[in-house]
Design a protein around this motif. Structure first.
Motif, PDB file in Angstrom:
ATOM      1  N   UNK A   1      20.963  15.103  -1.503  1.00 21.14           N
ATOM      2  CA  UNK A   1      20.482  13.918  -0.879  1.00 21.14           C
ATOM      3  C   UNK A   1      19.353  13.267  -1.842  1.00 21.14           C
ATOM      4  N   UNK A   2      19.464  11.948  -2.231  1.00 23.69           N
ATOM      5  CA  UNK A   2      18.458  11.504  -2.920  1.00 23.69           C
ATOM      6  C   UNK A   2      17.943  10.233  -2.151  1.00 23.69           C
ATOM      7  N   UNK A   3      16.577  10.233  -1.893  1.00 22.35           N
ATOM      8  CA  UNK A   3      15.875   8.933  -1.087  1.00 22.35           C
ATOM      9  C   UNK A   3      14.698   8.492  -2.105  1.00 22.35           C
ATOM     10  N   UNK A   4      14.727   7.373  -1.785  1.00 19.90           N
ATOM     11  CA  UNK A   4      13.293   6.640  -2.274  1.00 19.90           C
ATOM     12  C   UNK A   4      12.703   6.216  -1.170  1.00 19.90           C
ATOM     13  N   UNK A   5      11.451   6.637  -1.082  1.00 15.84           N
ATOM     14  CA  UNK A   5      10.490   6.289   0.121  1.00 15.84           C
ATOM     15  C   UNK A   5       9.375   5.683  -0.317  1.00 15.84           C
ATOM     16  N   UNK A   6       8.694   5.046   0.716  1.00  9.24           N
ATOM     17  CA  UNK A   6       7.433   4.756   0.452  1.00  9.24           C
ATOM     18  C   UNK A   6       6.532   5.316   1.545  1.00  9.24           C
ATOM     19  N   UNK A   7       5.526   6.247   1.296  1.00 11.53           N
ATOM     20  CA  UNK A   7       4.779   6.664   2.186  1.00 11.53           C
ATOM     21  C   UNK A   7       3.451   5.698   2.395  1.00 11.53           C
ATOM     22  N   UNK A   8       3.153   5.427   3.795  1.00  6.47           N
ATOM     23  CA  UNK A   8       2.085   4.428   4.182  1.00  6.47           C
ATOM     24  C   UNK A   8       1.410   5.305   5.388  1.00  6.47           C
TER      25      UNK A   8
ATOM     26  N   UNK B   1      11.909  15.721   5.900  1.00  2.98           N
ATOM     27  CA  UNK B   1      11.215  14.744   5.756  1.00  2.98           C
ATOM     28  C   UNK B   1      10.243  14.443   6.957  1.00  2.98           C
ATOM     29  N   UNK B   2      10.945  14.300   8.073  1.00  6.65           N
ATOM     30  CA  UNK B   2      10.211  14.253   9.142  1.00  6.65           C
ATOM     31  C   UNK B   2       9.131  15.089   9.673  1.00  6.65           C
ATOM     32  N   UNK B   3       9.699  16.361   9.491  1.00  2.00           N
ATOM     33  CA  UNK B   3       8.792  17.377   9.879  1.00  2.00           C
ATOM     34  C   UNK B   3       7.448  17.152   9.000  1.00  2.00           C
ATOM     35  N   UNK B   4       7.502  17.035   7.717  1.00  2.00           N
ATOM     36  CA  UNK B   4       6.389  16.863   6.943  1.00  2.00           C
ATOM     37  C   UNK B   4       5.660  15.663   7.251  1.00  2.00           C
TER      38      UNK B   4
ATOM     39  N   UNK C   1       6.542   6.643   6.721  1.00  2.00           N
ATOM     40  CA  UNK C   1       7.374   6.621   5.530  1.00  2.00           C
ATOM     41  C   UNK C   1       8.601   5.422   5.760  1.00  2.00           C
ATOM     42  N   UNK C   2       8.927   4.783   4.781  1.00  2.00           N
ATOM     43  CA  UNK C   2      10.229   3.843   4.844  1.00  2.00           C
ATOM     44  C   UNK C   2      10.956   4.241   3.878  1.00  2.00           C
ATOM     45  N   UNK C   3      12.295   4.249   4.237  1.00  2.00           N
ATOM     46  CA  UNK C   3      13.276   4.824   3.353  1.00  2.00           C
ATOM     47  C   UNK C   3      13.679   3.390   2.641  1.00  2.00           C
ATOM     48  N   UNK C   4      13.620   3.499   1.178  1.00  2.00           N
ATOM     49  CA  UNK C   4      14.170   2.111   0.447  1.00  2.00           C
ATOM     50  C   UNK C   4      15.541   2.325   0.036  1.00  2.00           C
ATOM     51  N   UNK C   5      15.688   3.498  -0.398  1.00  2.00           N
ATOM     52  CA  UNK C   5      17.272   3.468  -0.824  1.00  2.00           C
ATOM     53  C   UNK C   5      17.680   4.872  -0.641  1.00  2.00           C
TER      54      UNK C   5
ATOM     55  N   UNK D   1       0.845  -1.322   0.083  1.00  2.00           N
ATOM     56  CA  UNK D   1      -0.231  -0.042   0.044  1.00  2.00           C
ATOM     57  C   UNK D   1       0.619   1.282  -0.051  1.00  2.00           C
ATOM     58  N   UNK D   2       2.239   1.071  -0.010  1.00  2.00           N
ATOM     59  CA  UNK D   2       2.970   2.423   0.086  1.00  2.00           C
ATOM     60  C   UNK D   2       2.848   2.958  -1.338  1.00  2.00           C
ATOM     61  N   UNK D   3       3.003   4.533  -1.150  1.00  2.00           N
ATOM     62  CA  UNK D   3       3.240   5.256  -2.313  1.00  2.00           C
ATOM     63  C   UNK D   3       4.636   5.541  -2.498  1.00  2.00           C
ATOM     64  N   UNK D   4       5.265   5.258  -3.866  1.00  2.00           N
ATOM     65  CA  UNK D   4       6.693   5.398  -3.922  1.00  2.00           C
ATOM     66  C   UNK D   4       7.080   6.820  -4.449  1.00  2.00           C
ATOM     67  N   UNK D   5       8.109   7.274  -3.781  1.00  2.00           N
ATOM     68  CA  UNK D   5       8.509   8.659  -4.493  1.00  2.00           C
ATOM     69  C   UNK D   5      10.033   8.683  -4.410  1.00  2.00           C
ATOM     70  N   UNK D   6      10.633   9.286  -5.204  1.00  2.00           N
ATOM     71  CA  UNK D   6      12.022   9.803  -5.168  1.00  2.00           C
ATOM     72  C   UNK D   6      12.289  11.183  -4.842  1.00  2.00           C
ATOM     73  N   UNK D   7      12.879  11.526  -3.680  1.00  2.00           N
ATOM     74  CA  UNK D   7      12.927  12.865  -3.126  1.00  2.00           C
ATOM     75  C   UNK D   7      14.425  13.275  -3.449  1.00  2.00           C
TER      76      UNK D   7
END
Ligand code: ATP
Length: 333
Positions: free
Chosen positions: A301-308, A274-277, A285-289, A256-262
């Motif tokens: 910084x470049x993160x791929x996260x899954x928002x849940x 990220x934590x503030x938002x 959110x989970x950090x995937x890479x 059910x996570x929505x993937x986004x590259x930040x």
């Protein structure tokens, strides 16, 4: 400034004709460090060699510091080439000559008086930390030292432009770093314009202001290094950047996570945006890479996260409003 306009180079062989460069347009401003990347056979070597006309284009023009190289008579071309230094992957030193003789070589060729040659060679050896090696032969030096001799020789006639043909590809990572620091310093201290070709993306990330991506003899993408590397548009650029990067397994993504590259740039890289938002909109959110590094000194910084488990849309909107670039990478899983 270096300008290539419509530069085309073809090679004919028994196997047929090969277009190594296909109508390449490129501008390198004075004082820039400009990188050209591409896979093997893309045309990088041919391109860099057209700048000093070691390779003569079949069509198009090459202009360096206001002189159209492609229009010069042989004697003028020889003189213009002395204002363009070049270093090579395998150093191309004269093995039978000493370090000092190698550095003196282009000065002697130019007919400078012996006393001036000696003075200039001593200065260059000192500048490059080679003073104690002047009487040695190249075989007695390490790879990094050999490349520094190559650089000293390339700088002997006080060029405004330095061409680097895979100059760090034969060196170990530590020595590569040392040579890149040196190039960076020469660019700053001497206002030297540097064009380098490489298949090592790390080299570009470290020293280049701008980068062009070459594929099958064409420039498929170019721009400021940070823009091209953080937001690559062409598949060839994306593929080169992805090499050696740790990806993530789809199986690891929370359901059910929505993937986004930040992408965070500059000062915001170290801010807890990220934590503030996430707190403010109540999303997990989970950090995937992820990667935090620098491009030409600018942190990113470049993160791929899954928002849940919350309002992912609101999180994306808030991050965007705070200057974080958000890219959708595959929707929900
Ligand atoms: N002297 C030559 N004669 C025939 N073909 C050539 C010659 N020089 C280059 N080519 C061809 O032109 C194309 C571009 O070669 P080039 O060496 O410029 O690529 P490159 O990107 O530098 O590759 P690499 O990273 O392997 O050195 C290749 O297909 C190559 O085989």
């Amino acid at each position: 400034m270096i300008r290539l306009e419509g530069v085309t180079r073809r090679f004919r062989s028994a196997a047929g004709e090969r277009v190594a460069l296909d109508a390449v347009d490129l501008t390198v401003e004075a004082g820039q460090v400009f990188g050209v990347v591409g896979r093997s056979g893309a045309g990088k070597s041919t391109l860099i060699r057209t700048i000093n006309l070691l390779e003569r284009p079949d069509a198009g023009t090459v202009t360096v510091d206001g002189r159209e190289m492609t229009a010069l008579a042989p004697a003028e071309l020889r003189a213009a080439r002395r204002r363009i230094g070049m270093i090579f992957q395998h150093f191309n030193l004269l093995n039978a000559k000493t370090v000092a003789e190698n550095v003196a070589f282009p000065l002697r060729l130019e007919g400078r008086p012996a006393a001036e040659v000696d003075r200039r060679v001593a200065d260059l050896l000192e500048q490059l930390g080679l003073s104690e090696h002047g009487k040695k032969h190249p075989a007695q030096l390490s790879g990094g030292q050999k490349q520094r001799v190559g650089i000293a020789r390339a700088l002997a006639c006080e060029p405004g432009v330095l061409l680097c043909d895979e100059a760090t590809s034969a060196l170990d990572p530590e020595t590569t770093d040392e040579i890149l620091s040196l190039l960076d310093q020469l660019n700053r201290d001497l206002k030297l314009t540097i064009v380098l070709i490489t298949h090592q993306m790390e080299v570009v990330r470290r020293v280049c202001d701008r980068v062009a991506v070459l594929k099958d003899g064409r420039v498929v993408e170019q721009g400021a290094t940070a823009d091209v590397f953080l937001h690559p548009r062409h598949a060839a650029t994306r593929a080169m950047l992805a090499e050696g990067e740790e990806g993530f397994e789809t199986a690891d993504v929370p359901p059910g996570g929505r993937l986004a590259k930040l992408t965070f740039r500059g000062g915001s890289t170290y801010e807890p945006e990220l934590s503030r938002v996430a707190r403010s909109v109540g999303v997990d959110y989970s950090i995937l890479s992820g990667r935090i590094s620098r491009i030409r000194g600018e942190p990113y910084g470049q993160l791929v996260v899954a928002f849940t488990g919350g309002d992912a849309e609101a999180a994306v909107a808030q991050l965007t409003a705070r200057g974080v670039a958000v890219e959708d990478v595959g929707g929900t899983v």
